[in-house]
Enzyme design. Structure first.
Site, PDB file in Angstrom:
ATOM      1  N   LEU A  55       0.762  -1.305  -0.153  1.00  0.00           N
ATOM      2  CA  LEU A  55       0.017   0.098  -0.018  1.00  0.00           C
ATOM      3  C   LEU A  55       0.880   1.231  -0.184  1.00  0.00           C
ATOM      4  O   LEU A  55       0.613   2.340  -0.383  1.00  0.00           O
ATOM      5  CB  LEU A  55      -0.752   0.039   1.100  1.00  0.00           C
ATOM      6  N   GLY A  56       1.911   1.145   0.554  1.00  0.00           N
ATOM      7  CA  GLY A  56       2.703   2.472   0.727  1.00  0.00           C
ATOM      8  C   GLY A  56       4.097   2.001   1.034  1.00  0.00           C
ATOM      9  O   GLY A  56       4.237   1.082   1.985  1.00  0.00           O
TER      10      GLY A  56
ATOM     11  N   THR B 231       4.035  -0.538   4.345  1.00  0.00           N
ATOM     12  CA  THR B 231       2.461  -0.856   4.756  1.00  0.00           C
ATOM     13  C   THR B 231       2.044  -1.922   3.595  1.00  0.00           C
ATOM     14  O   THR B 231       2.158  -1.670   2.234  1.00  0.00           O
ATOM     15  CB  THR B 231       1.714   0.270   4.771  1.00  0.00           C
TER      16      THR B 231
ATOM     17  N   LYS C 297       1.924  -2.819   8.889  1.00  0.00           N
ATOM     18  CA  LYS C 297       2.826  -2.000   8.965  1.00  0.00           C
ATOM     19  C   LYS C 297       4.244  -2.606   9.330  1.00  0.00           C
ATOM     20  O   LYS C 297       4.098  -3.113  10.618  1.00  0.00           O
ATOM     21  CB  LYS C 297       2.705  -0.629   9.456  1.00  0.00           C
TER      22      LYS C 297
ATOM     23  N   ASP D 272       0.893  13.034  10.748  1.00  0.00           N
ATOM     24  CA  ASP D 272       1.095  12.947   9.306  1.00  0.00           C
ATOM     25  C   ASP D 272      -0.236  12.963   8.543  1.00  0.00           C
ATOM     26  O   ASP D 272      -0.629  11.983   7.927  1.00  0.00           O
ATOM     27  CB  ASP D 272       1.617  11.424   9.083  1.00  0.00           C
TER      28      ASP D 272
END
Length: 658
Positions: free
Chosen positions: A40-41, A48, A65, A160
């Site tokens: 996802l990132g 993640t 994560k 964030d």
């Protein structure tokens, strides 16, 4: 797909049910339980993943994560991770924050397992739908500030906040007046430098952590959504000031301008002290006023427009403040300007020829953007692809959920069902094609070879081959039984977006971004004909059931009908049999009815049109969707199914039921 979690793995993609990585030999299931299906990132300090919890009977999706910034052997890293998880555990009980499900350490890395939140994030909404209106910003502030108030009350900060970390989740309760809920994800933790550089406050960069950090980031997020410009470009380093108002596409009220300017104050002493203070200012706006007409844009008000105005009216009346003395001298100002609107019947079928208007019903709604849609040959169920990579099978009559297929990690942009109704093929942005047994929902094959997004798939009439096209500018032919590539056809230096098999199983037609149509003998790989059909990209091609006609739908807003046999002959003439004009936006999809007499088309604005296939005459226009729409006929009951980016699937009755 199974994704290897080893950061050093050179080829992390593996078959769906593999136990160990084929590249590095690592165990693919974390803690013998969680199977990663996509990334996802990632950043320098963490990655993640989207994962499946195989330990539970329903195998729900979750987010994992992986912390990379320091090994667990360092005492300070263990202390930071422990503080981080304690913070998450304290705040994750809020309904608009993802729940913390587990935290642990494994093979020198720390892991967090959180609830998966389906839906689009605001960055995706901005990319797909354009800049936010003022009313949308009021809604955003009204939704996020109470969440921040709850976090800050526990002496924590998010750290964030940015568009990518705000997800619009569909509400599962049908009686809820709120159809979408904004959820705040990806808590940054105790390290103030883990925030995103474009949105982080100046003092946070210096290590100063306070609730004001989040208020600044929220304000900058609003600027980005209003302008679609990078926050870096909205700050003038020469004058040391914000210039975001210069990039507004639509002016906003002075009231909202004052709130945003105070949120984004670089000097924290001049910024709002708390979320509560901002909420107090929000309670005095937006305000209802008589809005001036704007003549440069004309809009037709459909059901969506009527609903939007109704919601706006309710929103205004519910927030109408009591008179406040210190504000009484301020001029009344609009929250934004609404264009001059002419009202037409909502979500109706407007016939060109005299005939009864068919019925329309929404089969399912609030399901997220519909990327693709297909109907089974027996007409019993509808299949559609979602943004999160899932595929839903629903009852074509009631809309009830029959099954959910999980296997892709990116949007499912294309679907095809075999003529016998047993096999489903799906293509995704994760570069893979999956073959499913539609009757039991099991994945049979993974076809892996494209090096980019898979735009379209088609199943040959004999059900033995699959054709696919992708961003890598190739057309691939696969053996359905073995999953192996039979042949690769070149895209001639351009992306190919669409393809279709002829009914006689001899010809394959493809259309691409340059407006060119290629006709292939797919058995031999021979290119029989290539010609310029449109001035812009062709995103959909369809061949009539009798194999005589080819329809091409293009971004040049037109549809063209061709005699397929004439295109294949040596006496070829680059002249269409019919040119169908009437769409006001890019044509996204075309489909022939089972009897071949009707052609349906859908465009990016959500308009669906019906045409007479024989002479190209316009039969009528469907008004009901408001975004990109795909169409498919149901052969059982002479209905048309349309799936749209407006989060709905609709069914249109073309003729009265017998």
């Amino acid at each position: 797909m199974s994704y290897c979690i080893n950061p050093q793995c050179q080829n992390p993609q593996n078959p769906t049910h593999a136990i160990t990585c084929q590249s590095c030999g690592s165990e693919l299931r974390l803690k013998h339980r969680y199977r990663m299906i996509g990334v996802l990132g990632q950043s320098h300090c963490h990655r993640t993943f989207l994962a499946i919890d195989e330990d539970k009977p329903t195998q729900p999706r979750c987010v994992i994560k992986q912390c990379l910034d320091a090994p667990r052997s360092l005492p300070e890293a263990s202390v930071e991770f422990r503080l981080y998880t304690q913070t998450l555990d304290q705040i994750s009980q809020h309904p608009a924050l993802p729940e913390l499900l587990a935290c642990f350490e494994d093979n020198s890395y720390s892991y967090l397992v959180q609830d998966y939140i389906p839906g689009r994030n605001l960055a995706e909404e901005l990319e797909q739908e354009g800049v936010f209106s003022e009313l949308q910003i009021w809604d955003l502030l009204s939704a996020i500030l109470p969440i921040l108030e709850s976090i800050h009350h526990k002496n924590r900060v998010h750290g964030d906040i940015k568009p990518e970390n705000i997800i619009r989740r569909p509400v599962s309760h049908p009686n809820s007046p709120i159809k979408k809920q904004l959820v705040l994800v990806d808590f940054a933790g105790v390290n103030p430098l883990k925030g995103s550089a474009e949105y982080i406050s100046p003092e946070q960069l210096q290590g100063e952590v306070s609730p004001k950090n989040d208020l600044y980031s929220l304000g900058v997020t609003c600027l980005h959504l209003l302008t679609q410009m990078s926050p870096f470009d909205l700050w003038n380093i020469k004058t040391n000031s914000w210039v975001w108002k210069d990039y507004l596409k639509t002016p906003i009220s002075q009231r909202l301008t004052r709130i945003l300017n105070r949120l984004i104050e670089r000097d924290p002493t001049k910024r709002y002290v708390s979320a509560v203070e901002v909420i107090q200012d929000l309670k005095s706006g937006p305000i209802p006023v008589k809005l001036p007409q704007v003549s440069q844009h004309q809009w037709t008000l459909t059901a969506l427009g009527g609903a939007a105005l109704a919601i706006l009216s309710l929103f205004m009346s519910s927030r109408l403040p009591q008179p406040v003395s210190q504000l009484s001298s301020e001029p009344v100002e609009p929250i934004y300007q609404i264009p001059d609107i002419s009202v037409s019947p909502p979500e109706t079928f407007t016939p060109i020829l005299p005939q009864p208007s068919p019925a329309m019903r929404t089969l399912v709604q609030n399901i997220g953007p519909v990327w693709s849609v297909a109907v089974s040959p027996d007409g019993e169920f509808v299949v559609y692809g979602n943004t999160d990579g899932s595929i839903r099978i629903i009852d074509a009559e009631t809309g009830g959920l029959i099954n959910t297929l999980l296997g892709h990690s990116q949007p499912v942009g294309t679907l095809a069902i075999s003529d016998d109704g047993r096999t489903l093929v799906s293509g995704s942005g994760d570069q893979t094609i999956l073959v499913w047994d539609l009757w039991n929902g099991r994945q049979k094959k993974m076809l892996y070879g494209h090096q980019g997004w898979v735009y379209a798939v088609a199943i040959s009439p004999n059900g033995k081959q699959v054709a696919s096209v992708g961003r890598d500018q190739t057309i691939r032919l696969w053996d359905m039984s073995t999953g192996k590539t039979v042949r690769t056809l070149p895209g001639y230096g351009t992306e190919v977006q669409s393809l279709a098999f002829s009914a006689d199983n001899q010809t394959l037609v493809s259309g691409g971004s340059s407006g060119i149509v290629d006709i292939w003998n797919w058995h031999t790989g021979q290119l029989l004909r290539t010609f310029k059909a449109h001035s812009e990209a062709i995103w959909s091609v369809a061949i009539s059931p009798d194999g005589q006609s080819l329809a091409t739908g293009s971004w040049d807003h037109s549809i063209k009908l061709w005699h397929l046999k004439a295109l294949e002959s040596e006496y070829f003439s680059n002249t269409p049999a019919q040119i169908l004009l009437g769409h006001g936006d890019k044509v996204q999809s075309v489909a022939f009815s089972p009897d071949g007499q009707t052609l349906a088309s859908g465009d990016f604005a959500g308009t669906v049109k019906l045409w007479q296939a024989e002479n190209g005459g316009l039969i009528g226009t469907f008004k009901g969707h408001r975004a990109w729409v795909n169409v498919a006929f149901n052969p059982k009951n002479n209905t048309l199914v349309s799936g749209s980016f407006d989060d709905t699937l609709k069914v249109w009755q073309l003729l009265p039921k017998n």
